[in-house]
Design a protein around this motif. Structure first.
Motif, PDB file in Angstrom:
ATOM      1  N   GLU A  42      23.037  22.685  13.894  1.00  0.00           N
ATOM      2  CA  GLU A  42      24.008  21.646  13.582  1.00  0.00           C
ATOM      3  C   GLU A  42      23.367  20.285  13.764  1.00  0.00           C
ATOM      4  OE1 GLU A  42      28.202  23.054  14.809  1.00  0.00           O
ATOM      5  OE2 GLU A  42      26.853  23.555  16.413  1.00  0.00           O
ATOM      6  N   SER A  43      24.118  19.236  13.455  1.00  0.00           N
ATOM      7  CA  SER A  43      23.543  17.906  13.591  1.00  0.00           C
ATOM      8  C   SER A  43      23.147  17.671  15.048  1.00  0.00           C
ATOM      9  CB  SER A  43      24.539  16.846  13.124  1.00  0.00           C
ATOM     10  OG  SER A  43      25.820  17.127  13.594  1.00  0.00           O
ATOM     11  N   LEU A 254      28.262  30.734  16.003  1.00  0.00           N
ATOM     12  CA  LEU A 254      28.137  30.009  14.748  1.00  0.00           C
ATOM     13  C   LEU A 254      28.619  30.887  13.586  1.00  0.00           C
ATOM     14  CD1 LEU A 254      27.086  27.176  14.438  1.00  0.00           C
ATOM     15  CD2 LEU A 254      24.836  28.083  13.906  1.00  0.00           C
ATOM     16  N   PRO A 271      35.929  29.776  17.059  1.00  0.00           N
ATOM     17  CA  PRO A 271      34.997  28.656  17.180  1.00  0.00           C
ATOM     18  C   PRO A 271      34.286  28.624  18.532  1.00  0.00           C
ATOM     19  CG  PRO A 271      37.258  27.896  17.393  1.00  0.00           C
ATOM     20  CD  PRO A 271      37.321  29.363  17.177  1.00  0.00           C
ATOM     21  N   ILE A 272      33.213  27.828  18.574  1.00  0.00           N
ATOM     22  CA  ILE A 272      32.552  27.561  19.843  1.00  0.00           C
ATOM     23  C   ILE A 272      33.274  26.378  20.456  1.00  0.00           C
ATOM     24  CG2 ILE A 272      30.352  26.963  20.900  1.00  0.00           C
ATOM     25  CD1 ILE A 272      29.012  27.909  18.309  1.00  0.00           C
ATOM     26  N   ARG A 273      33.569  26.441  21.738  1.00  0.00           N
ATOM     27  CA  ARG A 273      34.318  25.298  22.293  1.00  0.00           C
ATOM     28  C   ARG A 273      33.394  24.107  22.540  1.00  0.00           C
ATOM     29  NH1 ARG A 273      33.635  26.556  27.949  1.00  0.00           N
ATOM     30  NH2 ARG A 273      32.952  28.721  28.026  1.00  0.00           N
ATOM     31  N   GLY A 274      34.013  22.966  22.754  1.00  0.00           N
ATOM     32  CA  GLY A 274      33.252  21.753  23.043  1.00  0.00           C
ATOM     33  C   GLY A 274      32.469  21.271  21.842  1.00  0.00           C
ATOM     34  N   SER A 275      31.557  20.349  22.074  1.00  0.00           N
ATOM     35  CA  SER A 275      30.709  19.855  20.998  1.00  0.00           C
ATOM     36  C   SER A 275      29.298  19.699  21.526  1.00  0.00           C
ATOM     37  CB  SER A 275      31.232  18.506  20.487  1.00  0.00           C
ATOM     38  OG  SER A 275      30.978  17.512  21.445  1.00  0.00           O
ATOM     39  N   ASN A 277      27.709  17.356  22.393  1.00  0.00           N
ATOM     40  CA  ASN A 277      27.544  16.415  23.506  1.00  0.00           C
ATOM     41  C   ASN A 277      27.656  17.087  24.876  1.00  0.00           C
ATOM     42  OD1 ASN A 277      27.331  14.423  21.612  1.00  0.00           O
ATOM     43  ND2 ASN A 277      29.518  13.948  21.644  1.00  0.00           N
ATOM     44  N   ARG A 291      28.974  25.418  26.871  1.00  0.00           N
ATOM     45  CA  ARG A 291      29.861  25.840  25.774  1.00  0.00           C
ATOM     46  C   ARG A 291      29.925  27.353  25.650  1.00  0.00           C
ATOM     47  NH1 ARG A 291      28.106  22.841  20.408  1.00  0.00           N
ATOM     48  NH2 ARG A 291      30.203  23.410  19.763  1.00  0.00           N
TER      49      ARG A 291
ATOM     50  N   SER B 157      33.807  12.171  19.942  1.00  0.00           N
ATOM     51  CA  SER B 157      32.940  12.893  19.013  1.00  0.00           C
ATOM     52  C   SER B 157      33.681  13.085  17.690  1.00  0.00           C
ATOM     53  CB  SER B 157      32.554  14.247  19.602  1.00  0.00           C
ATOM     54  OG  SER B 157      33.685  15.074  19.662  1.00  0.00           O
ATOM     55  N   ASP B 187      30.636  19.413  12.036  1.00  0.00           N
ATOM     56  CA  ASP B 187      29.710  20.531  12.164  1.00  0.00           C
ATOM     57  C   ASP B 187      30.465  21.854  12.147  1.00  0.00           C
ATOM     58  OD1 ASP B 187      27.025  19.842  12.276  1.00  0.00           O
ATOM     59  OD2 ASP B 187      27.288  18.898  14.212  1.00  0.00           O
ATOM     60  N   VAL B 188      29.750  22.906  11.791  1.00  0.00           N
ATOM     61  CA  VAL B 188      30.397  24.201  11.595  1.00  0.00           C
ATOM     62  C   VAL B 188      31.227  24.647  12.794  1.00  0.00           C
ATOM     63  CG1 VAL B 188      30.028  26.538  10.818  1.00  0.00           C
ATOM     64  CG2 VAL B 188      28.363  24.814  10.280  1.00  0.00           C
ATOM     65  N   SER B 189      30.655  24.540  14.002  1.00  0.00           N
ATOM     66  CA  SER B 189      31.373  25.065  15.165  1.00  0.00           C
ATOM     67  C   SER B 189      32.629  24.243  15.438  1.00  0.00           C
ATOM     68  CB  SER B 189      30.459  25.085  16.391  1.00  0.00           C
ATOM     69  OG  SER B 189      30.079  23.785  16.752  1.00  0.00           O
ATOM     70  N   VAL B 190      32.558  22.942  15.174  1.00  0.00           N
ATOM     71  CA  VAL B 190      33.705  22.064  15.402  1.00  0.00           C
ATOM     72  C   VAL B 190      34.715  22.216  14.266  1.00  0.00           C
ATOM     73  CG1 VAL B 190      34.382  19.680  15.758  1.00  0.00           C
ATOM     74  CG2 VAL B 190      32.198  20.463  16.603  1.00  0.00           C
ATOM     75  N   ALA B 192      35.538  24.869  12.764  1.00  0.00           N
ATOM     76  CA  ALA B 192      36.401  26.010  13.045  1.00  0.00           C
ATOM     77  C   ALA B 192      37.495  25.627  14.031  1.00  0.00           C
ATOM     78  CB  ALA B 192      35.573  27.166  13.599  1.00  0.00           C
ATOM     79  N   GLN B 193      37.175  24.769  15.009  1.00  0.00           N
ATOM     80  CA  GLN B 193      38.197  24.324  15.967  1.00  0.00           C
ATOM     81  C   GLN B 193      39.319  23.594  15.248  1.00  0.00           C
ATOM     82  OE1 GLN B 193      36.063  21.768  18.624  1.00  0.00           O
ATOM     83  NE2 GLN B 193      34.817  23.408  19.495  1.00  0.00           N
ATOM     84  N   ASN B 196      41.469  25.945  13.057  1.00  0.00           N
ATOM     85  CA  ASN B 196      42.404  26.695  13.898  1.00  0.00           C
ATOM     86  C   ASN B 196      43.545  25.813  14.387  1.00  0.00           C
ATOM     87  OD1 ASN B 196      40.969  29.000  13.571  1.00  0.00           O
ATOM     88  ND2 ASN B 196      40.253  29.171  15.675  1.00  0.00           N
TER      89      ASN B 196
END
Lengths: 332, 461
Positions: A42-43, A254, A271-275, A277, A291, B157, B187-190, B192-193, B196
């Motif tokens: 990801e970025s 992912l 999803p994966i939690r958080g970001s 950062n 995370r 963010s 981003d992909v992971s975010v 999806a959050q 949802n």
């Protein structure tokens, strides 16, 4: 002996009065002749900085580059700028993400393409123009002689990306680095460009380093995939192995967070939690731990090493890999 | 009665020229006759590529751009004809979530100020204290901490900013939320959050969504009904699952086949329809069917007559004259795609190793392919010309490929060429002037006239 062998590459940005920021923190991978290797993440994971470091395109000041990157036995990182200039364009070439800002807006396409032919292949005048038309034709730009006289803004996005690819392959480079080559394009145009890249690799035996955030693109194109997180490779495997058994919790997460066109409707994404950062320095433990659903105290004791949990060539940097779960699902 | 009904909505932007007289010299037909219905509590997904008018349509519903013609009926009221002040009041019930979360939040306002501004304007809550309580509730719902209230957009963010954008819409208790590319900047992971979150909110608050996005996988995931737009009009509309199971419009087929799936097993088997060229300009759209300039099945009628969106059963609507024929497979391709290659390759595979040589006669013009070959292998064009004249002779002309490296993928090239040859003899296919076709690898082999295809396979072989 791999064509490009990157070992423990690290890039740190320094600025007065600020803490150093490490963008790439020990990335290692090999690219063989004719192979397509993917760097996915990801970025902020350091994938683009990796490519810039390999091409020697990072600014000279305020950047510390460490590790080794051997191309055909020669270290790219310690090479003199003059030598590197000879290599770039002829041996190594790069395709950038945004085709409009990578082309000079006030110079016709033709001049930009012939420039490379003059510099590296010694072609001049009519011969260079003819070859440039050939190149544009080869990447699928209709009416190439007319297009040579046009400026970048007169071309569509897909056409500009084709022109960039034509410039990149002008000297039949041995390694092509593509940094998000289709991100700025629509899906139908993306499909055209990916087919073109595939064809170039098949025909010329060019090695391709594909940098992307799109796991779908990777699944169709790459032989070997490296998943990066916070500047380090967390998982590395052949594409089939990676997608069938994602083992690092990040890679696993992912894949779980992408809505798939062929997935049945109504299933919520995981999803994966958080970001990005929310991370800790690799020196203190696993950067993904904050995370991660699988983390234990063990994750916070020093940098985890790349290990081989499963098939040969499948490496994972994790002390609590996602191993039992897929198996349990299969048996259940 | 649907909650939101669009009837033949048109948004045309005038193209002006000149300083003094400001003549209108033409129009950009951004949205050109779209009719759709959004049912209460459901999600309508609008999908299309850049420039198809999907964002303009979304903004048109809220009257953020002027509607040239047509009706936007919301809960029994035609928004298109409302006076500006009344429209402003209606916007409480129709809210929008924008694509770029940073660009749509004022950097100099803190979150409390951003969220309470709309509430104050619409008279929700007696005083700031009451509004703050309401905002805290909503912040908890979208998963932001209460201490966010006194912070500024840059402190968050990307994913959190998008949550703020959603919260801003929610505090006004809207009925409909128009989400314009709600996750494409994330981003992909975010991503999806946020997807949802949108689904949870819909369930708990009974919201109706009009989701505008270019990502077909995202749209399919969250939508009940999907409308596919191309160059200002809907080409197909169907329930999400039906659209995925059986796309009927050629554009939808191509679009779906172009979406990469993160699974190598699927990727390797995926049939692709590669469209040629780019989207035509909406200022000068093609006559007849807007898609006929790129459609692999385009017929004469398509250029003359514009198809209308018609129901073909079970709420599946398609705007194509020949949808049924294409479905039945009775319509011949007029442009190369990937479909035929998959099946026909097998049939002609038997022609075997020398098949790749026959690709050369398939080229229509003698000059261009010759030039192309000169680039890679020093071929004299006379030979190429000779080959172009007679395919029968060409088969015997083995030396052409003699110096080409024998690669692992040679069989694929052979199939491709063989098929091209087979078709060249029988089919009456107009020249494919667009060399894109040739880039399509084995998929595009049904383009005998495509010079690129021939030349490439010659090189590969």
């Amino acid at each position: 002996m791999a064509l490009l062998s990157v070992e423990e590459l690290s890039v740190t940005f320094t600025a007065k009065g600020r803490k150093d920021s490490t963008a790439v923190d020990g990335v290692s991978f090999d690219v063989d002749q004719g192979q397509v290797v993917g760097l996915v993440g990801e970025s902020g994971c350091g994938k683009s900085v990796t490519s810039l470091a390999l091409m020697g395109l990072l600014p000279g000041k305020g950047v510390k580059v460490g590790g080794r990157a051997e191309f055909d036995g020669k270290d790219l990182l310690s090479m003199s700028p003059r030598k590197l200039r000879d290599m770039r364009g002829s041996q190594l070439a790069m395709i950038f993400q945004d085709p409009l800002s990578s082309l000079n807006p006030v110079v016709p396409i033709g001049v930009q393409v012939t420039e490379i032919l003059e510099r590296h292949r010694g072609l001049k005048g009519e011969a260079a123009r003819k070859e440039a038309a050939n190149l544009l034709d080869r990447v699928g730009i209709p009416d190439p002689t007319r297009r040579l006289k046009e400026y970048p803004h007169q071309l569509s996005g897909g056409m500009r990306q084709r022109a960039l690819i034509a410039m990149a392959v002008a000297c039949a480079p041995r390694l092509l680095i593509a940094d998000e080559p289709t991100t700025a394009l629509d899906v139908t145009i993306q499909a055209q460009i990916l087919e073109l890249l595939k064809e170039l690799v098949d025909q010329e035996g060019t090695a391709l380093l594909m940098i992307t955030h799109d796991l779908g693109v990777v699944a169709g194109l790459c032989d070997q995939v490296n998943v990066l997180y916070a500047g380090r490779a967390v998982e590395s495997a052949g594409r089939r192995e990676l997608f069938a058994h994602p083992t690092h919790p990040y890679a696993h997460g992912l894949l779980g967070s992408i809505p798939r066109l062929d997935a049945p409707r109504g299933e919520p994404l995981s999803p994966i939690r958080g970001s990005i950062n929310d991370r800790i320095a690799w020196a203190d433990g696993c950067a993904f731990a904050p995370r991660c659903d699988y983390y234990t105290m063990e994750c916070l004791t020093g940098t985890p090493e790349l290990t081989e949990p499963r098939a040969a060539g499948h490496q994972v940097r994790c002390v609590n890999p996602v191993l039992p779960k897929p198996k349990a699902e299969v048996s259940a | 009665m649907s909650l939101l009904e669009l009837d033949d909505v048109k948004v045309h932007f005038p193209v002006r020229k000149g300083v003094l007289f400001n003549r209108t010299v033409g129009h950009v037909y951004a949205v050109d006759g779209v009719s759709l219905k959004v049912e209460a509590g459901q999600t309508y997904g609008l999908v299309g590529e850049s420039g198809c008018g999907k964002t303009t349509l979304g903004r048109g519903v809220l009257r953020l751009v002027d509607i040239t013609d047509g009706e936007v009926v919301f809960d029994g009221t035609d928004l298109a004809k409302l006076p500006e002040e009344e429209m402003r009041r209606y916007r409480r019930r129709l809210q929008m979530v924008f694509q770029d979360p940073l660009g749509s939040l004022n950097p100099r306002q803190n979150i409390e100020s951003i969220l309470s501004e709309g509430m104050a304007a619409h008279g929700i809550g007696k005083d700031q204290d009451e509004r703050r309580e309401r905002i805290k509730e909503i912040l908890a719902k979208v998963g932001l901490p209460t201490n966010a209230l006194s912070r500024y957009p840059h402190e968050f963010s990307g994913g959190q900013r998008q949550r703020i954008g959603i919260a801003r819409a929610l505090v006004l208790e809207p009925d409909v939320i128009i989400c314009d590319e709600p996750v494409s900047a994330l981003d992909v992971s975010v991503q999806a959050q946020v997807i949802n979150l949108l689904e949870e909110l819909q369930e708990s608050m009974g919201l109706t969504y009009l989701v505008i996005a270019h990502d077909l996988a995202v749209v399919r995931h969250i939508s009940d009904v999907i409308g596919v737009m191309y160059l200002g009009s809907l080409v197909e509309e169907a329930p999400s699952d039906a659209l995925y199971a059986g796309p009927k419009h050629p554009y939808t087929k191509a679009l779906m086949s172009a979406v990469p799936v993160p699974d190598p097993e699927v990727e390797d088997r995926r049939e692709r329809i590669l469209l040629q060229g780019d989207l035509p300009s909406p200022a000068n759209p093609p006559a007849g069917c807007r898609f006929h300039t790129r459609c692999p099945w385009a017929q004469d009628r398509c250029a003359a007559e514009r198809p209308v969106l018609t129901d073909v059963g079970d709420g599946h609507k398609v705007a194509c004259h020949f949808a049924a024929e294409i479905e039945a497979g009775t319509l011949e391709l007029t442009r190369p795609t990937g479909i035929e290659a998959v099946t026909e390759t097998k049939a002609v595979a038997a022609e075997g190793p020398d098949a790749d040589k026959v690709a050369i006669p398939a080229q229509s013009s003698g000059d261009q392919p010759a030039e192309k070959k000169a680039e890679k292998q020093e071929q004299d064009s006379a030979e190429a010309d000779a080959l172009a004249k007679a395919d029968a002779l060409a088969k015997a002309d083995a030396p052409v490929e003699a110096d080409a490296p024998a690669k692992a993928e040679a069989p694929a090239g052979a199939d491709e060429a063989a098929e091209a040859d087979a078709l060249a003899k029988t089919d009456d296919v107009p020249p494919a002037d667009d060399a894109d076709a040739g880039k399509a690898d084995a998929d595009d082999a049904d383009a005998p006239e495509s010079d690129a295809s021939g030349a490439e396979s010659a090189k590969t072989g």
